[in-house]
Design an enzyme around this catalytic site. Sequence first.
Site, PDB file in Angstrom:
ATOM      1  N   SER A   1       6.110  -1.697   4.128  1.00 28.19           N
ATOM      2  CA  SER A   1       4.850  -1.328   3.099  1.00 28.19           C
ATOM      3  C   SER A   1       3.682  -0.364   4.217  1.00 28.19           C
ATOM      4  O   SER A   1       4.623  -0.291   5.327  1.00 28.19           O
ATOM      5  CB  SER A   1       4.160  -2.218   2.936  1.00 28.19           C
ATOM      6  OG  SER A   1       3.678  -1.871   1.783  1.00 28.19           O
TER       7      SER A   1
ATOM      8  N   LYS B   1       5.702   3.484   4.741  1.00 27.50           N
ATOM      9  CA  LYS B   1       7.003   3.429   4.159  1.00 27.50           C
ATOM     10  C   LYS B   1       8.255   5.385   3.964  1.00 27.50           C
ATOM     11  O   LYS B   1       8.533   5.721   3.957  1.00 27.50           O
ATOM     12  CB  LYS B   1       6.020   4.109   2.724  1.00 27.50           C
ATOM     13  CG  LYS B   1       5.986   2.095   2.160  1.00 27.50           C
ATOM     14  CD  LYS B   1       5.520   2.116   0.748  1.00 27.50           C
ATOM     15  CE  LYS B   1       6.044   1.432   0.592  1.00 27.50           C
ATOM     16  NZ  LYS B   1       5.595   1.653  -1.298  1.00 27.50           N
TER      17      LYS B   1
ATOM     18  N   GLY C   1      -1.270   9.978 -11.381  1.00 31.04           N
ATOM     19  CA  GLY C   1      -0.337   9.228 -10.418  1.00 31.04           C
ATOM     20  C   GLY C   1       0.424  10.228  -9.512  1.00 31.04           C
ATOM     21  O   GLY C   1       1.214  10.682 -10.344  1.00 31.04           O
TER      22      GLY C   1
ATOM     23  N   ALA D   1       2.820   4.782  -5.445  1.00 27.60           N
ATOM     24  CA  ALA D   1       3.662   4.053  -7.013  1.00 27.60           C
ATOM     25  C   ALA D   1       4.158   5.058  -8.341  1.00 27.60           C
ATOM     26  O   ALA D   1       5.052   4.784  -8.425  1.00 27.60           O
ATOM     27  CB  ALA D   1       2.593   3.419  -7.596  1.00 27.60           C
TER      28      ALA D   1
END
Length: 299
Positions: free
Chosen positions: A80, A84, A144, A148
Site C-alpha cells: 500500500s 504502490k 476521482g 481507488a
Amino acid sequence: MANKITGINGPITGWLDGHTYLIGLMAYPIRHSMSPTMHNNAFAKLGLNYTYLCFEIGNDKLEKAVDAIRTLDMRGSNVSMPNKKEVIKYLDKLSPASEMCDAVNTIVNDNGVLTGYTTDGIGFVQALKDEGISIKGKVMTMTGAGGAATPIAVQSALDGAKEIRIFNIKDDKWAQAEKNVRTIQEKTDCKVSLTELSDQDAFKNSIAESDIYCDATSIGMKPLEDKTLVSDPSWFHKDMVVFDTVYSPRTTKLMKVAQEAGVEHVYDGIGMMIDQGAASFKLWTGKDMPTDYIREIMF
Ligand code: NAD
C-alpha cells in the site's frame, strides 16, 4: 506492547508451525490496517496454514523488503502507500490491469518470480456482481482519479463497461485522470471521457444518462463526512446504482441523498474492500475467501 490474543482456547495444531506460508503487507504507516484481521480469520476459517503480517516499510526499505519475499520464500504480499507505484521496478511481471494502472497492491511469488497485480478494481466489479449487477454494457459516471478510482475505471473498462465518464477537480490527480483516459482508449473498447467537475451541468446530465454513479474521491470520508459531490436528490434516477467507495462512515452523505431520491441500489465501500482482499487471497491460496463470514465477524 502486543495485544492479548482472544479466540484461541486450546493448543493450535497444523497452523503457525514449520510449514506456514507467510504473506506480508508492506506500507507506511500501516498498523491501523484491517487486512491482517481479514486474512488471518479467513485462513483460520478454511484451515489454511498461512499467516499475514504487517511490515512498516516505506520507499527507503522497499527494495530489500521485496527481495526478502524471494529470500524468505514468502508466498507474497500486499503493498500500500507509499509503495504502490515504487514497487513495480523490483518485480518481474505485471498483470494487464496493473500495467494499465501503473500500480500494484498484491505480489505473488511463484518460485522466486514476483508478479504484481491490482485487485481494487476487481473488488469493485465483484462487489457489484455480489448484488446481481454486471458492469458489462453499462454507462458509468465516476468522480476521482486517484488510488481507488484508477483501478475502478481500468477494471470496469477491461470487464466490458460501455462508457466511463470521469469527472475530477483540476488538482494534482488531473494528470493521472488524463493518463487513465489515454490508457483505456488504447487498450479497451470502452468509450471514455474526462470533464472538469466545475462543469456542473455536464456532471448533472452525465449522471442522469448513467446506469452507475461511483464516487471514488475522499469526499464523504472522515473528516469530510458532512460533504458530498451530489447534494440534490433530483440528479439521481431510481433505477440507477449509486456506489460510494468510502467505508467509514458506513452511510455517507452521498448515500443518504441517493436514498432520499428513492434509489434502491445504494452501496458503501465495504463490499469492494472485502472483495479486493478476496481477490488477493485467491491469488495466493487458490481458494475463495469466506467473504460472508468475514463480513459477519468484522463489519
Ligand atoms: P487519492 O488521494 O488517491 O484520490 C483522491 C481523489 O479525490 C482524487 O481524484 C482527488 O482529485 C479527489 N478529490 C480530493 N479533494 C476533492 C474535492 N474537494 N472535490 C472533489 N474531488 C476531490 O485517494 P484514494 O486512495 O483514491 O481514496 C479515495 C477514496 O476511496 C477514499 O474515500 C477511500 O476511503 C476510498 N477507498 C476505498 C477502498 C475500498 O476498498 N472500498 C479502497 C481504497 C480507497
